[in-house]
Structure formats: structure tokens, C-alpha cells
Design a protein around this motif. Structure first.
Motif, PDB file in Angstrom:
ATOM      1  N   SER A 170       0.824  -1.207   0.000  1.00 41.88           N
ATOM      2  CA  SER A 170       0.000   0.000   0.000  1.00 41.88           C
ATOM      3  C   SER A 170       0.861   1.261   0.000  1.00 41.88           C
ATOM      4  CB  SER A 170      -0.948  -0.010   1.204  1.00 41.88           C
ATOM      5  OG  SER A 170      -0.232   0.007   2.425  1.00 41.88           O
ATOM      6  N   PHE A 171       1.972   1.240   0.720  1.00 35.45           N
ATOM      7  CA  PHE A 171       2.851   2.408   0.727  1.00 35.45           C
ATOM      8  C   PHE A 171       3.538   2.587  -0.623  1.00 35.45           C
ATOM      9  CE2 PHE A 171       2.338   2.230   5.287  1.00 35.45           C
ATOM     10  CZ  PHE A 171       2.442   3.555   5.668  1.00 35.45           C
ATOM     11  N   THR A 172       3.955   1.480  -1.233  1.00 34.27           N
ATOM     12  CA  THR A 172       4.612   1.573  -2.540  1.00 34.27           C
ATOM     13  C   THR A 172       3.654   2.103  -3.590  1.00 34.27           C
ATOM     14  OG1 THR A 172       5.985  -0.332  -1.942  1.00 34.27           O
ATOM     15  CG2 THR A 172       5.958   0.309  -4.252  1.00 34.27           C
ATOM     16  N   SER A 173       2.442   1.550  -3.622  1.00 35.83           N
ATOM     17  CA  SER A 173       1.466   2.007  -4.623  1.00 35.83           C
ATOM     18  C   SER A 173       1.077   3.457  -4.368  1.00 35.83           C
ATOM     19  CB  SER A 173       0.227   1.108  -4.610  1.00 35.83           C
ATOM     20  OG  SER A 173      -0.429   1.153  -3.360  1.00 35.83           O
ATOM     21  N   THR A 174       0.976   3.861  -3.104  1.00 39.50           N
ATOM     22  CA  THR A 174       0.647   5.256  -2.791  1.00 39.50           C
ATOM     23  C   THR A 174       1.695   6.208  -3.370  1.00 39.50           C
ATOM     24  OG1 THR A 174      -0.584   4.755  -0.774  1.00 39.50           O
ATOM     25  CG2 THR A 174       0.438   6.929  -0.909  1.00 39.50           C
ATOM     26  N   ALA A 175       2.968   5.907  -3.138  1.00 39.92           N
ATOM     27  CA  ALA A 175       4.030   6.784  -3.640  1.00 39.92           C
ATOM     28  C   ALA A 175       4.099   6.765  -5.163  1.00 39.92           C
ATOM     29  CB  ALA A 175       5.371   6.363  -3.047  1.00 39.92           C
ATOM     30  N   GLU A 176       3.904   5.596  -5.760  1.00 40.62           N
ATOM     31  CA  GLU A 176       3.967   5.505  -7.224  1.00 40.62           C
ATOM     32  C   GLU A 176       2.810   6.242  -7.868  1.00 40.62           C
ATOM     33  OE1 GLU A 176       6.378   1.320  -7.937  1.00 40.62           O
ATOM     34  OE2 GLU A 176       4.193   1.264  -7.836  1.00 40.62           O
ATOM     35  N   ILE A 177       1.612   6.126  -7.302  1.00 42.95           N
ATOM     36  CA  ILE A 177       0.450   6.817  -7.871  1.00 42.95           C
ATOM     37  C   ILE A 177       0.571   8.322  -7.671  1.00 42.95           C
ATOM     38  CG2 ILE A 177      -2.051   7.150  -7.627  1.00 42.95           C
ATOM     39  CD1 ILE A 177      -2.181   4.137  -6.852  1.00 42.95           C
ATOM     40  N   ALA A 178       1.041   8.737  -6.495  1.00 44.43           N
ATOM     41  CA  ALA A 178       1.151  10.171  -6.201  1.00 44.43           C
ATOM     42  C   ALA A 178       2.228  10.840  -7.040  1.00 44.43           C
ATOM     43  CB  ALA A 178       1.435  10.370  -4.716  1.00 44.43           C
ATOM     44  N   GLY A 179       3.316  10.120  -7.330  1.00 44.55           N
ATOM     45  CA  GLY A 179       4.421  10.719  -8.075  1.00 44.55           C
ATOM     46  C   GLY A 179       5.359  11.463  -7.147  1.00 44.55           C
TER      47      GLY A 179
END
Length: 413
Positions: free
Chosen positions: A331-340
Motif C-alpha cells: 500500500s505504501f509503494t502504490s501510494t508513492a507511485e500513484i502520487a508521483g
């Protein structure tokens, strides 16, 4: 950050593991304080003459401070860089904890612990950002899985060090240990952390502009919601697994603690394995949904085992400990990747806030449910939260197909 410190493409291979190690260390020392404060309850009652309720108010202060400051620290990391935020936050934590050596009484202790928690929030907001920025898309799952082991590592250090220090030499000794640990890691961060490459997005006229907010789409909100839902079963197992073994399975407290320790070790290894799996399949969200379903099944099995106790419950409990927290890194990885890169700090701050809010609510609410309806009801509700997360988790996002990252551009400072 000094412009001369900006990394070059060749630095990425040499330094990324050092950045990961520093990120893990920074997060771990922050966890030593937050999760070590509850071990001070006996001394708060005996030497500070606080009631149990008053001691509970004091030990809640770090988490309240943490949640109050997460988004602000994340915004600072987006604007000023990770090194500044990590170094400043750890320095403030160290100074506040040293000040706490001279403080007594309910109000002053609460203020010190609140401020130390707020300062430590910088680590939660920025350490993941450092790790994300230094690893390519094909390695981020593994890197964030390793970074997530900092929580059980910090909890382990707190469990081993804080109780004997407090019992033998008082609250001041425990705070001194934490302050020195925080100061040493803060110094290492200030010396060696280098902000990861942050490419600017050019406009038609060649000027750099900030990308629009990722919160205009519901995708990031759904990731936050799903991860908060999945914290409930994680903390249900963590808070009541030992009591379940003692009350239902009739284990001794010592043996139950050993089994829970095995479960925590499985959880740490599980975070790494799941991160590597997400790198291999090129997705964070699909494994997150699948694991949410698995967690839901495990919680249902725990509920059944509470109704019909057997040796199988011990195996299910270890599996639940191993997998309940396995989605955190995803969830943390996807959050950072989606946010940019321009929004990752704030997004990780929001992510941490939601998870910590759920974590603070789970023990009292789940505990009350267990008192009223038994362990089957408590684990059954955890299953509902897990299965709800299956539907809350987005099925895919444009970041779900990792490609070789371009050569890092110089940092804008």
C-alpha cells in the motif's frame, strides 16, 4: 540540500542500499519511542503516582502527536527534500527527549511525549520517500518490504530495552536510551542521506511546473481506505492473539509470547517476500487484493477456531501474524507511485494518518466486542474488514506496468 550532493546515474547502484539501510534505521528508532512508551506504565504509576487511566492518557500522546504532524512533514519533504526533513525531525526528537529527563507530572509528560511523537512523524513521512526515490520500479516492492521490517525491529528493541531500563533506573533512563539512539541515527542521516533524483516536469515553454493533485482521482483515496481497513485485522491479531492463546487454547503466558514472537518473525519475512512478489508480477494492487482475501479467510478460520478450539488454531494464528501486515509495504509503494515524486510526501503522510487512526481505534473497540461477544466475534469483524478491503482496493492503475526507469535527472533544490 546542497546542489553538489545531487546524485549522478552511477550513484544509484552504489548508494541505494545505503539509503535503504538508513531509512530502515530511522523508522526503527522512531518505532522504539512510540512502541516503547507503553512499557513505562509501571513506572508512571509508581514513581509519578498516576492512575492507570492517567498513564493511558500519557502513553497515547506520541500517537496523537504523530497523527497531528504527518501530513505537514510530508508536505515539507515534497518541498525541501527528504534529508532536511529526516535530519530536522530526528534532531528535534532528540532534543525533546533530553528535555523530558527533567519533566514530571501528567501534563508536562504528555506535552513532551506529544511533541516527540510529532517530531518523529518526520521519519514516517520521509523515510519511505527516500527508499522509493532510490529504487527503480522493478525493485521498489522488495525495498519497501525491507523498509517495513523496521516496525517489528523497533518494537523488538523497545520490548528488550525499555522495561529493564525503566524498572532498574526509572523513566529517565529509558528516555535517555531513546534519545541517544535517535541522536546517533539522526547524525548518520544528516551525514549520509542524499535526496533521490526528482525529475521536473517540463511545460511547452520549457519551464518546470508541479503536476496536478493525484487526489482528483478516486484511486489514491481507495488505496488509503483499503490500507486502513487492513490495519484492523493486523492489530486485532497483534493485540489479542496472545490473550486468545491463553484464554481459549490454554497456553501459558510465556509459551504464548514465544509463539507470538514466531508470528512476528514470520510477519517481517512475509513483508519482504510479498514485496519481491509484487516486483515479479509488476503490480502492487493485484497482490494487495489477493492478500486481503487471504487475510479475510484466515480471520474467518480464527473465528471458527475460537468456537471449536483445536491445535489447528495455533497454525492459523502464525499464518495470520505472517500475512496480516504483509500488505503494508504494497500500500505504501502504490501510494508513492500513484502520487508521483512531487506529491509522494503528502500522500504518504495521509496514508500513515489513516493507518495510525485505525491502529489507535482497533484495540479498545475490538476489545469491547470480544468482551461482549467473545473472540469469535472479534475475529469475525476483522474478517469483514479484510473482505471489505478486497473491494476497496483498485484493480489496476497506470503505474502497474513497471518499465526501466530513465537516467535520473538532477534534483531541483
Amino acid at each position: 540540500m546542497n546542489k553538489s550532493a545531487a546524485p549522478t546515474p552511477g550513484d544509484t547502484g552504489r548508494k541505494r542500499w545505503l539509503m535503504l539501510g538508513l531509512g530502515v534505521a530511522a523508522q526503527a528508532v522512531a518505532c522504539v519511542f512510540v512502541y516503547g512508551v507503553p512499557y513505562l506504565v509501571p513506572e508512571l504509576r509508581s514513581t509519578e503516582h498516576l492512575s492507570l487511566a492517567q498513564a493511558g492518557v500519557v502513553i497515547s500522546a506520541p500517537t496523537i502527536g504523530l497523527m497531528a504532524a504527518l501530513v505537514a512533514w510530508g508536505a515539507a519533504a515534497d518541498r525541501y527534500g527528504e534529508r532536511v526533513v529526516l535530519g530536522l525531525g530526528l534532531a528535534l526528537s532528540t532534543l525533546i527527549l533530553f528535555a523530558g529527563l527533567m519533566v514530571h507530572g501528567l501534563v508536562l509528560l504528555w506535552v513532551v511525549f506529544f511533541l516527540a511523537g510529532a517530531a518523529g512523524a518526520s521519519v514516517y513521512a520521509a523515510s519511505g520517500r527516500v527508499v522509493m526515490g532510490w529504487f527503480s520500479a522493478k525493485e521498489r516492492g522488495l525495498a519497501m518490504g525491507v523498509r517495513q521490517t523496521s516496525t517489528p525491529l523497533g518494537m523488538g528493541v523497545a520490548a528488550l530495552a525499555i522495561p529493564p531500563l525503566a524498572a532498574g533506573n526509572g523513566i529517565s533512563a529509558a528516555l535517555l536510551f531513546t534519545a541517544v539512539l535517535t541522536g546517533v541515527v539522526g547524525l548518520a542521516v544528516a551525514i549520509w542521506v542524499v535526496d533521490p533524483p526528482r525529475p521536473a516536469k517540463p511545460t511547452a515553454d520549457g519551464a518546470a511546473t508541479k503536476p496536478p493533485s493525484p487526489y482528483r482521482s478516486p484511486v489514491l483515496w481507495r488505496v488509503h481506505g483499503a490500507s486502513a481497513l487492513l490495519v484492523w485485522p493486523q492489530f486485532t491479531v497483534g493485540a489479542f492473539g496472545l490473550l486468545y492463546l491463553v484464554d481459549v487454547q490454554h497456553w501459558s503466558v510465556t509459551d504464548a509470547g514465544r509463539l507470538m514472537a514466531v508470528g512476528q518473525l514470520a510477519g517481517a519475512l512475509g513483508r519482504i517476500a510479498v514485496g519481491k512478489w509484487s516486483d515479479r508480477v509488476g503490480s502492487r494492487l493485484r497482490p494487495m487484493r489477493q492478500l486481503a482475501l487471504v487475510n479475510g479467510v484466515l480471520m474467518l478460520l480464527m473465528a471458527l477456531c475460537a468456537l471449536w478450539p483445536s491445535w489447528a488454531a495455533d497454525v492459523v494464528l502464525i499464518a495470520a501474524c505472517g500475512l496480516a501486515a504483509s500488505t503494508n509495504g504494497l500500500s505504501f509503494t502504490s501510494t508513492a507511485e500513484i502520487a508521483g515524486p512531487h506529491w509522494a510526501g503528502r500522500a504518504l503522510g495521509v496514508q500513515n494518518t489513516g493507518q495510525n487512526l485505525t491502529a489507535s481505534l482497533t484495540p479498545p473497540l475490538a476489545g469491547e466486542l470480544i468482551v461482549v461477544g467473545g473472540y469469535a466475534a472479534g475475529f469475525g469483524l476483522a474478517a469483514v474488514f479484510s473482505l471489505a478491503a478486497v473491494f476497496a482496493t483498485p484493480s489496476a492503475h497506470r503505474t502497474e506496468t513497471p518499465r526501466p526507469d530513465p537516467a535520473p535527472a538532477p534534483l531541483k533544490t
